[in-house]
Design an enzyme around this catalytic site. Structure first.
Site, PDB file in Angstrom:
ATOM      1  N   HIS A  67       0.831  -1.210   0.000  1.00 18.63           N
ATOM      2  CA  HIS A  67       0.000   0.000   0.000  1.00 18.63           C
ATOM      3  C   HIS A  67       0.864   1.258   0.000  1.00 18.63           C
ATOM      4  O   HIS A  67       1.868   1.319   0.711  1.00 18.63           O
ATOM      5  CB  HIS A  67      -0.914   0.033   1.239  1.00 18.63           C
ATOM      6  N   PRO A  68       0.444   2.257  -0.772  1.00 23.14           N
ATOM      7  CA  PRO A  68       1.152   3.539  -0.724  1.00 23.14           C
ATOM      8  C   PRO A  68       0.772   4.300   0.551  1.00 23.14           C
ATOM      9  O   PRO A  68      -0.285   4.044   1.133  1.00 23.14           O
ATOM     10  CB  PRO A  68       0.620   4.274  -1.951  1.00 23.14           C
TER      11      PRO A  68
HETATM   12  N1  GUN Z   1      -6.938   3.548   1.984  1.00 26.54           N
HETATM   13  C1  GUN Z   1      -7.558   3.418   0.813  1.00 26.54           C
HETATM   14  N2  GUN Z   1      -6.685   3.262  -0.159  1.00 26.54           N
HETATM   15  C2  GUN Z   1      -5.471   3.308   0.446  1.00 26.54           C
HETATM   16  C3  GUN Z   1      -4.172   3.215  -0.043  1.00 26.54           C
HETATM   17  O1  GUN Z   1      -3.953   3.056  -1.245  1.00 26.54           O
HETATM   18  N3  GUN Z   1      -3.167   3.321   0.862  1.00 26.54           N
HETATM   19  C4  GUN Z   1      -3.378   3.489   2.175  1.00 26.54           C
HETATM   20  N4  GUN Z   1      -2.331   3.616   2.990  1.00 26.54           N
HETATM   21  N5  GUN Z   1      -4.601   3.545   2.679  1.00 26.54           N
HETATM   22  C5  GUN Z   1      -5.618   3.464   1.781  1.00 26.54           C
END
Ligand code: GUN
Length: 173
Positions: A67-68
């Site tokens: 996840h980013p």
């Molecule tokens: N919540 C929804 N999408 C994301 C995401 O791509 N990264 C993170 N850290 N939280 C999210």
């Protein structure tokens, strides 16, 4: 989209459509395809979640690491997945002030240093004021509890993304 269509998808089509239900983890969709046919969306969702639950801790942490950061460098560089971009924009994270951006960057860095994975939150169920508050609160949680919380957020994100694809009410999945 309906289940008959999903159950008739070949492997490539299925991974194209469901590859980002779990952010940047198409392997999970690839594994779930083998479990077809699915009776309904709830059944499909169950297979995604069961795969996550069955992983060892290293695999679960790996999912989180795909996840980013929220409002991080990838948002600035426009390299997010379409889904993440939409979710972060929906939470108002694309229009933060410089001070808000700095605050989140500092909290994200503290969180990553403490737990070894990025802060994951179902952004669509939050907003720009609540995100740093929740981040600061979760920073104080014990690591084992935080891993469970973060995986719960991954599932919420996945449920919302699945509901989008089927035009369903996520509360009824
Ligand atoms: N919540 C929804 N999408 C994301 C995401 O791509 N990264 C993170 N850290 N939280 C999210």
């Amino acid at each position: 989209m309906d289940m008959e269509k999903v159950n008739s998808m070949d492997f490539g089509e299925f991974v194209d459509v469901f590859g980002n239900i779990i952010e940047r983890c198409p392997l999970i969709a690839a594994a779930v395809w083998s479990q077809r046919p699915f009776s309904d969306v709830e059944d499909l969702e169950k297979h995604f979640f069961a795969f996550i639950d069955a992983l060892p801790q290293s695999g679960q942490e790996g999912i989180l690491r795909c996840h980013p950061d929220l409002a991080g460098r990838e948002l600035q560089q426009s390299t997010l997945t379409a889904e993440s971009q939409r979710e972060q924009a929906g939470a108002g994270l694309t229009s933060l002030s410089a001070a808000e951006q700095l605050q989140l960057a500092e909290l994200n860095a503290l969180y990553r240093a403490r737990f070894g994975f990025p802060f994951v939150l179902a952004a669509r169920l939050s907003n720009r004021a609540a995100v740093p508050r929740e981040l600061a609160r979760r920073l104080r949680c014990p690591p084992a509890e935080e891993l469970r919380t973060a995986l719960g957020e991954v599932k919420k994100i996945g449920r919302l993304r699945l509901a989008d694809l089927f035009g369903a009410d996520p509360a009824r999945l």
